[in-house]
Design a protein around this motif. Structure first.
Motif, mmCIF file in Angstrom:
data_model
loop_
_atom_site.group_PDB
_atom_site.id
_atom_site.type_symbol
_atom_site.label_atom_id
_atom_site.label_comp_id
_atom_site.label_asym_id
_atom_site.label_seq_id
_atom_site.Cartn_x
_atom_site.Cartn_y
_atom_site.Cartn_z
ATOM 1 N N UNK A 164 69.871 26.944 40.210
ATOM 2 C CA UNK A 164 69.645 28.184 39.465
ATOM 3 C C UNK A 164 70.871 29.097 39.564
ATOM 4 N N UNK A 165 71.511 29.110 40.727
ATOM 5 C CA UNK A 165 72.700 29.939 40.910
ATOM 6 C C UNK A 165 73.828 29.494 39.990
ATOM 7 N N UNK A 166 73.985 28.179 39.834
ATOM 8 C CA UNK A 166 75.026 27.677 38.948
ATOM 9 C C UNK A 166 74.701 28.012 37.494
ATOM 10 N N UNK A 167 73.415 27.868 37.125
ATOM 11 C CA UNK A 167 73.004 28.180 35.757
ATOM 12 C C UNK A 167 73.224 29.662 35.441
ATOM 13 N N UNK A 168 72.933 30.526 36.406
ATOM 14 C CA UNK A 168 73.118 31.960 36.190
ATOM 15 C C UNK A 168 74.600 32.324 36.114
ATOM 16 N N UNK A 194 77.235 37.118 38.762
ATOM 17 C CA UNK A 194 76.002 36.333 38.698
ATOM 18 C C UNK A 194 75.099 36.639 39.894
ATOM 19 N N UNK A 195 75.685 36.958 41.042
ATOM 20 C CA UNK A 195 74.882 37.362 42.207
ATOM 21 C C UNK A 195 74.196 38.698 41.921
ATOM 22 N N UNK A 196 74.934 39.616 41.343
ATOM 23 C CA UNK A 196 74.322 40.909 40.989
ATOM 24 C C UNK A 196 73.203 40.714 39.977
#
Length: 235
Positions: A51-55, A77-79
């Protein structure tokens, strides 16, 4: 094409000195675990590290002007995760620091460090990467005269400017510099367009000169690994 009058060498990092995918997968797992612990309301969103990569891809599509700025893209993307989770956006910097530290944990290909030692005894070496690896953290910085990437330099491959800057850092004309990398567009075509020579590192079994079927000029040299590069330069 034949090599001629090599006075310096520039090298790509990711997938040339080490495999990029395992490093980023490991770093995204660390980031995923950190967010679940420090920002627990993100759990329903972060069903897996993927999901982190997709975001991150989603955020880059939203902010195309940040293309090439790895820190800004990952931080943004973290924010995005924190905002979607109603978590404290102030956690973003610490989350990124956890990711970045893990991203520097790379596994050099077996041929890489011995080749760097051999090459550095004969040529000034400059790292030219579009990634955000830090050689002082990954190891291997002692072999390089300089390290350039879009964050430190302002632009990246395949633009000519970063290759010209590498040649300047090595103290030679672009035509006397051999750029070594795995990407046929960013490394090979980019270097040749900038007036440098290019060696294409293809670690798959299928690598052969006959496979170069692009409209751009072919690389000056194709090698399976950096050991083969040293052997070609020592011939």
């Amino acid at each position: 094409m034949r090599l001629a009058g090599i006075s310096a060498i520039s090298l790509d990092l990711d997938d040339t000195l080490w495999a990029f995918e395992p490093a980023v997968v490991r770093a995204e797992q660390v980031l995923h675990d950190w967010l679940l612990q420090q920002a627990p309301k993100s759990a329903p969103i972060l069903s897996s590290p993927q999901v982190l990569r997709d975001l991150r891809v989603q955020f880059e599509a939203m902010r195309p002007e940040l293309a090439g700025n790895m820190r800004a893209l990952r931080l943004g993307s973290i924010r995005l995760v924190l905002d979607m989770s109603n978590e404290d956006p102030g956690l973003a910097e610490a989350a990124y620091d956890a990711f970045y530290a893990a991203r520097q944990q790379v596994d050099f290909f077996d041929d890489a460090l011995p080749a760097l030692e051999w090459l550095s005894q004969r040529f000034p070496l400059v790292a030219v990467s579009n990634g955000n690896a830090n050689l002082k953290l990954t190891g291997g910085h002692q072999f390089f005269r300089a390290s350039l990437n879009p964050q430190s330099f302002g632009s990246g491959k395949p633009g000519a400017a970063i290759f010209h800057a590498a040649a300047d850092a090595a103290g030679c004309a672009p035509g006397r510099m051999l750029h070594v990398g795995d990407d046929p567009d960013l490394d090979v075509a980019g270097a040749i367009a900038a007036g440098a020579q290019a060696a294409w590192v293809v670690r798959s079994e299928e690598a052969s000169a006959a496979q170069w079927s692009r409209s751009s000029p072919p690389p000056h040299l194709i090698v399976r690994d950096l050991r083969a590069l040293c052997q070609a330069l020592d011939a």
